[in-house]
Design a protein around this motif. Structure first.
Motif, PDB file in Angstrom:
ATOM      1  N   ASP A   1     -61.301  28.832 -34.480  1.00  0.00           N
ATOM      2  CA  ASP A   1     -62.629  28.989 -34.546  1.00  0.00           C
ATOM      3  C   ASP A   1     -63.828  28.477 -33.727  1.00  0.00           C
ATOM      4  OD1 ASP A   1     -61.845  30.529 -36.971  1.00  0.00           O
ATOM      5  OD2 ASP A   1     -62.255  28.864 -38.338  1.00  0.00           O
ATOM      6  N   GLY A   2     -63.569  27.433 -33.132  1.00  0.00           N
ATOM      7  CA  GLY A   2     -64.397  26.515 -32.134  1.00  0.00           C
ATOM      8  C   GLY A   2     -64.005  26.588 -30.951  1.00  0.00           C
ATOM      9  N   TYR A   3     -63.153  27.708 -30.306  1.00  0.00           N
ATOM     10  CA  TYR A   3     -62.831  27.598 -28.791  1.00  0.00           C
ATOM     11  C   TYR A   3     -64.185  27.881 -27.939  1.00  0.00           C
ATOM     12  CZ  TYR A   3     -63.382  32.885 -28.154  1.00  0.00           C
ATOM     13  OH  TYR A   3     -63.869  33.919 -28.055  1.00  0.00           O
ATOM     14  N   SER A   4     -64.948  28.508 -28.525  1.00  0.00           N
ATOM     15  CA  SER A   4     -66.193  28.600 -27.630  1.00  0.00           C
ATOM     16  C   SER A   4     -66.846  27.245 -27.281  1.00  0.00           C
ATOM     17  CB  SER A   4     -67.441  29.344 -28.154  1.00  0.00           C
ATOM     18  OG  SER A   4     -67.762  28.880 -29.477  1.00  0.00           O
ATOM     19  N   GLU A   5     -66.851  26.486 -28.205  1.00  0.00           N
ATOM     20  CA  GLU A   5     -67.387  24.946 -27.930  1.00  0.00           C
ATOM     21  C   GLU A   5     -66.237  24.373 -26.903  1.00  0.00           C
ATOM     22  OE1 GLU A   5     -68.063  23.033 -31.653  1.00  0.00           O
ATOM     23  OE2 GLU A   5     -69.442  24.459 -32.468  1.00  0.00           O
ATOM     24  N   LEU A   6     -65.013  24.682 -27.155  1.00  0.00           N
ATOM     25  CA  LEU A   6     -64.339  23.683 -26.525  1.00  0.00           C
ATOM     26  C   LEU A   6     -64.175  24.303 -24.951  1.00  0.00           C
ATOM     27  CD1 LEU A   6     -60.942  23.897 -28.739  1.00  0.00           C
ATOM     28  CD2 LEU A   6     -62.602  21.944 -28.465  1.00  0.00           C
ATOM     29  N   SER A   7     -64.718  25.550 -24.812  1.00  0.00           N
ATOM     30  CA  SER A   7     -64.745  26.121 -23.599  1.00  0.00           C
ATOM     31  C   SER A   7     -65.970  25.748 -22.576  1.00  0.00           C
ATOM     32  CB  SER A   7     -64.808  27.704 -23.669  1.00  0.00           C
ATOM     33  OG  SER A   7     -65.739  28.132 -24.383  1.00  0.00           O
TER      34      SER A   7
ATOM     35  N   ALA B   1     -63.612  34.048 -10.507  1.00  0.00           N
ATOM     36  CA  ALA B   1     -63.355  32.886 -10.929  1.00  0.00           C
ATOM     37  C   ALA B   1     -62.799  32.774 -12.222  1.00  0.00           C
ATOM     38  CB  ALA B   1     -64.658  31.975 -10.816  1.00  0.00           C
ATOM     39  N   LEU B   2     -61.688  31.806 -12.468  1.00  0.00           N
ATOM     40  CA  LEU B   2     -61.208  31.647 -13.832  1.00  0.00           C
ATOM     41  C   LEU B   2     -61.962  30.621 -14.694  1.00  0.00           C
ATOM     42  CD1 LEU B   2     -58.779  32.711 -15.585  1.00  0.00           C
ATOM     43  CD2 LEU B   2     -57.722  30.748 -14.888  1.00  0.00           C
ATOM     44  N   SER B   3     -62.402  30.925 -15.828  1.00  0.00           N
ATOM     45  CA  SER B   3     -63.005  29.962 -16.602  1.00  0.00           C
ATOM     46  C   SER B   3     -62.279  29.431 -17.836  1.00  0.00           C
ATOM     47  CB  SER B   3     -64.353  30.345 -17.341  1.00  0.00           C
ATOM     48  OG  SER B   3     -64.181  31.600 -17.930  1.00  0.00           O
ATOM     49  N   SER B   4     -62.567  28.351 -18.470  1.00  0.00           N
ATOM     50  CA  SER B   4     -61.968  27.699 -19.613  1.00  0.00           C
ATOM     51  C   SER B   4     -61.938  28.669 -20.732  1.00  0.00           C
ATOM     52  CB  SER B   4     -62.309  26.459 -19.980  1.00  0.00           C
ATOM     53  OG  SER B   4     -63.832  26.573 -19.987  1.00  0.00           O
ATOM     54  N   ALA B   5     -63.191  29.548 -20.791  1.00  0.00           N
ATOM     55  CA  ALA B   5     -63.416  30.408 -21.790  1.00  0.00           C
ATOM     56  C   ALA B   5     -62.301  31.648 -21.895  1.00  0.00           C
ATOM     57  CB  ALA B   5     -64.546  31.251 -22.000  1.00  0.00           C
ATOM     58  N   ASP B   6     -62.098  32.049 -20.482  1.00  0.00           N
ATOM     59  CA  ASP B   6     -60.833  32.898 -20.253  1.00  0.00           C
ATOM     60  C   ASP B   6     -59.548  32.652 -21.034  1.00  0.00           C
ATOM     61  OD1 ASP B   6     -63.031  34.815 -19.448  1.00  0.00           O
ATOM     62  OD2 ASP B   6     -62.516  34.017 -17.336  1.00  0.00           O
ATOM     63  N   VAL B   7     -59.384  31.496 -20.460  1.00  0.00           N
ATOM     64  CA  VAL B   7     -58.002  30.978 -20.879  1.00  0.00           C
ATOM     65  C   VAL B   7     -57.589  30.911 -22.332  1.00  0.00           C
ATOM     66  CG1 VAL B   7     -56.128  29.204 -20.345  1.00  0.00           C
ATOM     67  CG2 VAL B   7     -57.722  29.810 -18.376  1.00  0.00           C
TER      68      VAL B   7
ATOM     69  N   LEU C   1     -53.264  23.811 -20.066  1.00  0.00           N
ATOM     70  CA  LEU C   1     -54.663  23.131 -20.654  1.00  0.00           C
ATOM     71  C   LEU C   1     -54.541  21.871 -21.138  1.00  0.00           C
ATOM     72  CD1 LEU C   1     -55.350  26.106 -23.138  1.00  0.00           C
ATOM     73  CD2 LEU C   1     -56.532  25.631 -20.986  1.00  0.00           C
ATOM     74  N   LYS C   2     -53.489  21.105 -21.375  1.00  0.00           N
ATOM     75  CA  LYS C   2     -53.171  19.992 -21.727  1.00  0.00           C
ATOM     76  C   LYS C   2     -53.652  18.811 -20.530  1.00  0.00           C
ATOM     77  CE  LYS C   2     -49.849  16.452 -23.345  1.00  0.00           C
ATOM     78  NZ  LYS C   2     -48.416  16.147 -23.648  1.00  0.00           N
ATOM     79  N   THR C   3     -53.357  19.383 -19.306  1.00  0.00           N
ATOM     80  CA  THR C   3     -53.645  18.527 -18.036  1.00  0.00           C
ATOM     81  C   THR C   3     -55.038  19.047 -17.330  1.00  0.00           C
ATOM     82  OG1 THR C   3     -52.172  19.920 -16.600  1.00  0.00           O
ATOM     83  CG2 THR C   3     -51.319  17.948 -17.761  1.00  0.00           C
ATOM     84  N   ASN C   4     -55.549  19.827 -17.763  1.00  0.00           N
ATOM     85  CA  ASN C   4     -56.624  20.594 -17.014  1.00  0.00           C
ATOM     86  C   ASN C   4     -58.250  20.898 -17.811  1.00  0.00           C
ATOM     87  OD1 ASN C   4     -55.740  21.313 -13.809  1.00  0.00           O
ATOM     88  ND2 ASN C   4     -54.007  21.844 -15.343  1.00  0.00           N
ATOM     89  N   LEU C   5     -57.733  20.503 -19.201  1.00  0.00           N
ATOM     90  CA  LEU C   5     -59.113  20.792 -19.875  1.00  0.00           C
ATOM     91  C   LEU C   5     -59.102  19.719 -20.919  1.00  0.00           C
ATOM     92  CD1 LEU C   5     -61.502  22.781 -20.649  1.00  0.00           C
ATOM     93  CD2 LEU C   5     -60.023  23.778 -22.395  1.00  0.00           C
ATOM     94  N   SER C   6     -60.145  18.950 -20.605  1.00  0.00           N
ATOM     95  CA  SER C   6     -60.267  17.623 -21.455  1.00  0.00           C
ATOM     96  C   SER C   6     -60.624  17.634 -22.744  1.00  0.00           C
ATOM     97  CB  SER C   6     -61.183  16.598 -20.701  1.00  0.00           C
ATOM     98  OG  SER C   6     -62.772  17.571 -20.869  1.00  0.00           O
TER      99      SER C   6
END
Length: 425
Positions: free
Chosen positions: A164-170, A212-218, A250-255
């Motif tokens: 539900d909150g992946y938009s905030e995580l991204s 470009a690849l964004s965190s929201a895409d992944v 994601l564990k190593t590249n998205l805080s």
């Protein structure tokens, strides 16, 4: 059948022995439990404990590759089997004490040189030690069940945060987008190209291709991939291998993902649980929802935790949740008005709140059974109604609410037919 009649033990029936009338001696549940079922329960306990112990080493992916297994389901099964062991172990003790005189006679025959009084004292001491061991085991199994269920609730809450909150995580950018799996990058770019080509006439769609690849895409790709794996597809094995790779990336590249969505399931110490701890599990094929719950003590005189399970129809639970959610919205709208109007509207919708409380009681016990008991309805407030909505939600809940917990403990006593004079909840 005739084969079964020849194999089962028989007992003579009254004065009709010369006529050949006999009764079949069928084993009781307690007898089958001691002779056969208990070893399966202990074996299942060891296997589930080992399975959940594998999750203590590092953070795991919360999404499941198959609907039949996921981390929250594993901890729920662990909590359920601990509940069964704490419930059924007293039956072994009951069977031991029920045949007290028979065991005493057998020991007198085997030990003729020892007096009967001495043998009886020895048996009494064995029963006392057995009771102490049962109480210790029951407390340990109850503590393990609370710990496992709390881990399941933790897993479900983290899953809800990710879905539900992946938009905030991204909102946080990726540290190194180039280290993402190449097949995932190609599929995301290709999907973006085809979608823009198909909907290029819409004004909101940009014609430029993604570069470009964004965190929201992944994150969106992870959620879509997990949903797709729930259905039968020919490329299921290939797609299932991508989830662990994306999790490690994601564990190593998205805080935000590593801090909020990567949890290590470590065994917690045996502490008293929150007043209400519950976790729902859905079975879409059967159309049922199962809730495993632990209700902590409310009063100071009561130290016992109530462990139980309820099974309801998914449609009935969904309707009840939607009605409670609608009532909470109406209550919020009414509370924004003046004090006089709010008091009037509150009394107007109060019967619906009391009806929801009765319907929650029907989840625990058969319909109409609650009406024979005096049930104190919790005060009609936004907090009480919000906690009730949270309990009926799909995800697990861990909350401290004395009024609701006291109400649920009363429903638990009615469900398991505890004595009415036990008023301490």
């Amino acid at each position: 059948s005739d084969v079964y009649k020849r194999q089962v033990d028989k007992l003579p029936y009254g004065n009709e022995l010369p006529l050949g009338v006999e009764l079949f001696k069928l084993p009781t549940f307690a007898h089958n439990l001691q002779e056969e079922y208990w070893k399966f329960i202990e074996s299942g306990y060891q296997h589930v404990k080992e399975a959940t112990g594998m999750l203590d080493s590092e953070s795991v992916l919360l999404f499941d590759f198959d609907e039949r297994f996921n981390p929250s389901r594993a901890f729920t099964e662990y909590a359920d089997i601990c509940r069964l062991m704490s419930e059924y172990y007293p039956r072994r003790l009951h069977l031991f004490t029920a045949n007290y005189m028979e065991c005493l006679k057998e020991r007198v025959k085997e030990n003729a040189e020892v007096g009967e009084e001495e043998l009886e004292e020895k048996m009494k001491s064995e029963i006392e030690s057995e009771e102490k061991e049962w109480k210790l085991r029951k407390d340990n199994y109850s503590a393990e069940s609370v710990s496992a269920l709390s881990q399941a609730v933790k897993c479900e809450k983290t899953r809800k945060l990710l879905v539900d909150g992946y938009s905030e995580l991204s909102q946080t950018t990726l540290i190194d987008p180039s280290r993402a799996p190449k097949d995932v990058i190609c599929e995301i770019f290709e999907s973006d190209y085809h979608s823009k080509k198909l909907y290029k006439e819409l004004p909101s769609i940009e014609a430029k291709p993604k570069t470009a690849l964004s965190s929201a895409d992944v994150l969106a790709y992870v959620i879509n991939l997990s949903n797709e794996l729930r259905f039968f597809t020919f490329g299921k094995e290939v797609m299932a291998k991508r989830l662990p790779k994306l999790h490690r990336y994601l564990k190593t590249n998205l805080s935000t993902y590593s801090s909020q969505c990567c949890i290590a399931f470590k065994p917690s110490p045996a502490e008293s649980p929150n007043l209400c701890l519950s976790c729902w599990s859905l079975d879409p094929s059967a159309g049922r929802s199962t809730s495993l719950y632990v209700l902590g003590p409310v009063e100071a005189d009561s130290r016992e935790n109530f462990l139980g399970e309820i099974v309801v129809e998914s449609k009935e639970l969904s309707r009840l949740y939607q009605d409670a959610q609608d009532l909470l919205k109406e209550f919020a709208v009414a509370s924004a008005k003046s004090a006089e109007v709010f008091a009037r509207d509150k009394e107007k919708i109060r019967p619906r709140y009391e009806e929801i409380i009765k319907r929650v009681g029907d989840l625990f016990v058969p319909r109409g059974a609650v009406e024979t008991f005096k049930v104190e309805t919790p005060e009609f407030t936004a907090k009480n109604l919000g906690d009730l909505v949270q309990y009926l939600g799909v995800y697990g809940v861990s909350m401290e609410h004395k009024e609701l917990c006291k109400l649920f403990r009363l429903y638990h006593r009615i469900r398991y037919k505890m004595p009415k004079d036990l008023i301490i909840c």
